[in-house]
Design a protein around this motif. Sequence first.
Motif, short mmCIF file in Angstrom:
data_model
loop_
_atom_site.label_atom_id
_atom_site.label_comp_id
_atom_site.label_asym_id
_atom_site.label_seq_id
_atom_site.Cartn_x
_atom_site.Cartn_y
_atom_site.Cartn_z
N TRP A 11 31.40 37.81 23.78
CA TRP A 11 31.52 37.84 25.23
C TRP A 11 30.27 37.20 25.83
O TRP A 11 29.17 37.71 25.67
N SER A 18 28.67 37.67 36.05
CA SER A 18 29.28 38.15 34.81
C SER A 18 29.18 39.67 34.69
O SER A 18 30.01 40.30 34.03
N GLY A 21 32.26 42.05 35.48
CA GLY A 21 33.46 42.02 34.64
C GLY A 21 33.97 40.62 34.42
O GLY A 21 35.17 40.43 34.19
N LYS A 22 33.07 39.63 34.46
CA LYS A 22 33.51 38.24 34.35
C LYS A 22 32.92 37.53 33.13
O LYS A 22 32.77 36.31 33.11
N ASN A 337 34.29 43.94 29.33
CA ASN A 337 34.08 43.68 30.75
C ASN A 337 34.19 44.95 31.59
O ASN A 337 33.33 45.23 32.43
#
Length: 362
Positions: A11, A18, A21-22, A337
């Motif tokens: 991730w 970010s 949750g991006k 996320n």
Amino acid sequence: MGSPNYTFQGWLGKGPDSVEGKMVWEQYEPKTWSESDVDIKITHCGICGSDIHTLRSGWGPTLYPCCVGHEIVGHAVRVGKDVKKDIKVGDRVGIGAQNSSCLRPDCEECAAGMENHCRRMVGTYNGKYPDGSKSYGGYADYARAPSHFVFKIPDAIPSAEAAPMLCGGITVYSPLKKNGCGPGKKVGIVGIGGLGHFGLLFAKALGADKVVAISRTSAKKEDAKKMGADDFIATDEDKKWAKTHARSLDLIVSTVSSPKMPLMDYLSLLRTNGQFIQVGAPEDPIPAFSAFALIGKGVKIGGSMIGAPHEIDEMLQLAAEKGVKPWIQERPLKDANQAVVDMDAGKARYRICLVNEAHAKL
């Protein structure tokens, strides 16, 4: 051994948003392989407050793309021929928040076993090695690290419990041990979160006479008592707490990351020659305080950052012997996320550990 038959992917945070949750799942190029390195197939990775600060560039500009996570446990799948530690392929091992230091004999810190304070330290993520390659963390399938900073996990500690010890645990264990926590000492832990709950557990395991949990409200009082706290101070609810508990503690370890801490009142809790050690890292300056708060009782203010490799090994052995069990919530790596969003919102009770389900089943 030739090139590995696996790829490094995880991730990645691409920008400050970010943390909302991006993060995106992508492949990346790990550090350049050295024959003193170990590759790990990751089964578990704890979520640390440092991950949050780094994803949003809270402590300074982040080297995006960045894969965070520095509480890593898994199995060694590649061990360089120059590795001097007793690590073999298949061993259960872990990595903490530090991935490298210079280890030069002329380095004052490394030579003294204080590698965590080396000026050439490389973090497990968001760092650069001398050759220019980047360090990537544990929200991923695999990790690569110099063997000096890879630790064998005692059989008595489950992987999901060992992972958060490798940063959260050592961050409080080190200052507790270095500053005399043990029989005859009365110790206060400020903040009952991911770090603070480890503070209570390890202060008790080290044999402190009295362990006091300090929090804004009494919402976590019962949890703190179960973790080993003998007393509890709720600073927003008891207006006389600083006077009531004045000169009652030998050592305070503060884990809070808020710059709004009532520092002068905390210092009033210390006995003569007491010590206040800050381990939480606010993004803004801590409050000003009067020099007389130090002079009058000869107290000291200090700080501590993670811990040296020998301290991590020592902590893991103590945790195995004393049965130290952190309070964790396991979440699938695929849900990283949402887990980060929940961590940032203060929903962890008290540490979130991501489980790479595909690897953990093996």
